[in-house]
Design a protein around this motif. Structure first.
Motif, short mmCIF file in Angstrom:
data_model
loop_
_atom_site.label_atom_id
_atom_site.label_comp_id
_atom_site.label_asym_id
_atom_site.label_seq_id
_atom_site.Cartn_x
_atom_site.Cartn_y
_atom_site.Cartn_z
N ALA A 95 0.83 -0.86 -0.07
CA ALA A 95 0.02 -0.01 -0.08
C ALA A 95 0.89 1.14 0.07
O ALA A 95 2.07 1.23 0.33
N ILE A 96 0.36 2.38 -0.56
CA ILE A 96 0.82 3.65 -0.41
C ILE A 96 0.02 4.57 0.63
O ILE A 96 -1.04 4.34 0.58
N THR A 97 0.81 5.39 1.26
CA THR A 97 0.21 6.32 2.07
C THR A 97 0.72 7.64 1.77
O THR A 97 1.87 7.69 1.29
N ALA A 98 -0.14 8.62 1.95
CA ALA A 98 0.23 10.01 1.65
C ALA A 98 -0.59 11.00 2.43
O ALA A 98 -1.61 11.15 2.34
N PHE A 99 -0.12 11.03 3.82
CA PHE A 99 -0.94 11.60 4.71
C PHE A 99 -0.18 13.20 5.02
O PHE A 99 0.79 13.43 5.33
N GLU A 100 -1.16 14.13 4.67
CA GLU A 100 -0.77 15.60 4.82
C GLU A 100 0.41 15.93 4.13
O GLU A 100 1.25 16.57 4.48
N VAL A 101 0.54 15.30 2.72
CA VAL A 101 1.86 15.78 1.98
C VAL A 101 1.39 16.22 0.47
O VAL A 101 1.90 16.98 -0.02
N LEU A 102 0.00 15.71 -0.07
CA LEU A 102 -0.32 15.98 -1.43
C LEU A 102 -0.74 17.60 -1.77
O LEU A 102 -0.46 18.02 -2.55
N GLU A 103 -1.05 18.15 -0.59
CA GLU A 103 -1.38 19.66 -0.64
C GLU A 103 -0.18 20.48 -0.76
O GLU A 103 -0.37 21.70 -1.03
N HIS A 104 0.89 19.84 -0.51
CA HIS A 104 2.39 20.71 -0.47
C HIS A 104 2.84 20.74 -2.01
O HIS A 104 3.85 21.61 -2.30
N LEU A 105 2.43 19.84 -2.89
CA LEU A 105 3.01 19.54 -4.26
C LEU A 105 2.28 20.66 -5.29
O LEU A 105 1.15 20.84 -5.13
N VAL A 106 3.08 20.91 -6.24
CA VAL A 106 2.64 21.79 -7.26
C VAL A 106 1.53 21.01 -8.13
O VAL A 106 0.49 21.29 -8.36
N ASN A 107 2.11 19.60 -8.28
CA ASN A 107 1.10 18.57 -9.16
C ASN A 107 1.28 17.33 -8.70
O ASN A 107 1.75 16.45 -8.87
N PRO A 108 0.39 17.07 -7.91
CA PRO A 108 -0.10 15.90 -7.07
C PRO A 108 -0.47 14.87 -8.06
O PRO A 108 -0.24 13.52 -7.87
N LEU A 109 -0.85 14.97 -9.30
CA LEU A 109 -1.54 14.23 -10.21
C LEU A 109 -0.27 13.31 -10.68
O LEU A 109 -0.43 12.03 -10.94
N ASP A 110 1.20 13.84 -10.99
CA ASP A 110 2.11 12.99 -11.50
C ASP A 110 2.46 12.08 -10.46
O ASP A 110 2.83 10.93 -10.65
N VAL A 111 2.52 12.22 -9.05
CA VAL A 111 2.76 11.42 -7.89
C VAL A 111 1.69 10.52 -7.92
O VAL A 111 2.15 9.07 -7.88
N LEU A 112 0.44 10.61 -7.94
CA LEU A 112 -0.54 9.85 -7.74
C LEU A 112 -0.55 8.77 -8.88
O LEU A 112 -0.92 7.51 -8.91
N GLN A 113 0.06 8.89 -10.37
CA GLN A 113 0.16 8.30 -11.37
C GLN A 113 1.28 7.39 -11.40
O GLN A 113 1.23 6.43 -12.23
N ASN A 114 2.22 7.96 -10.42
CA ASN A 114 3.72 6.94 -10.62
C ASN A 114 3.60 6.04 -9.60
O ASN A 114 4.61 5.15 -9.42
N VAL A 115 2.66 6.16 -8.60
CA VAL A 115 2.94 5.05 -7.52
C VAL A 115 2.41 3.55 -8.00
O VAL A 115 1.75 3.43 -9.02
N THR A 116 3.00 2.62 -7.56
CA THR A 116 3.15 1.16 -8.06
C THR A 116 1.99 0.26 -7.31
O THR A 116 1.66 -0.76 -7.92
N ALA A 117 1.66 0.42 -5.94
CA ALA A 117 0.88 -0.37 -5.01
C ALA A 117 -0.40 0.00 -5.79
O ALA A 117 -0.89 1.05 -6.51
N ASP A 118 -1.15 -1.22 -5.52
CA ASP A 118 -2.88 -1.01 -5.89
C ASP A 118 -3.75 -0.62 -4.92
O ASP A 118 -4.80 -0.40 -5.07
#
Length: 178
Positions: free
Chosen positions: A75-98
């Motif tokens: 699993a992937i966790t992203a707690f209180e981090v995506l709001e800091h990114l300019v482009n969270p879409l790229d991060v969410l598309q590049n993770v490998t877990a389901d």
């Protein structure tokens, strides 16, 4: 403002951390491997103490989102981090877990977007409405299967702290790849 949190031995972060771990454990169980987006922190330490095998990322996700592809985890966790990114879409598309567990602060009408003038890593580029975050996840190829909202109470005197007793500030989701 008068802060009574210490007087009551109350740590709002600990309360959020316990809710977050409870939320994870409803679907994911130790010793599952978790890739926690962001550097080591108190929450990732608590997940490790709870029996999860946690690996943290420690690089600029806006500049190297493809680096996430080298990690394998349950699993992937992203707690209180995506709001800091300019482009969270790229991060969410590049993770490998389901499976993804992620939380973000909600945009609340009585509080400005968080900005720390002295720390470039402590600034929010986004604060989401719940539907915006769901839409982002959908666009990135994730299906939200479970979600919750939490308030952020604290024992501080003032109008905004009273409003925080009733207005949700944290939004957490569990999502699976489509």
């Amino acid at each position: 403002m008068l802060n009574l949190n210490k007087f009551f031995n109350y740590d709002p972060h600990e309360v959020r951390f316990k809710k977050t771990i409870r939320f994870i454990k409803e679907s994911e169980h130790p010793p599952s491997s978790i890739l926690d987006i962001g550097g080591p922190n108190r929450l990732s330490n608590l997940m490790q103490q709870g029996g999860f095998d946690v690996t943290n990322t420690n690089f600029d996700l806006d500049k190297k989102p493809q680096s996430l592809q080298k990690y394998s985890s349950d699993a992937i966790t992203a707690f209180e981090v995506l709001e800091h990114l300019v482009n969270p879409l790229d991060v969410l598309q590049n993770v490998t877990a389901d499976r993804l567990f992620a939380s973000v602060p909600l945009n609340i009408w009585f509080s400005k977007t968080h900005y720390n003038e002295n720390d470039p890593w402590d600034r929010h580029f986004h604060e989401f409405e719940d539907w915006q975050f769901d839409w982002l996840l959908d666009h990135a190829g994730w299906k939200v299967i479970r979600k919750e909202k939490w308030t952020s109470p604290s024992f501080i005197l003032g109008i905004r702290p009273v409003l925080r007793l009733f207005v949700p500030y944290y939004y957490i989701v569990e999502a699976v790849k489509k």
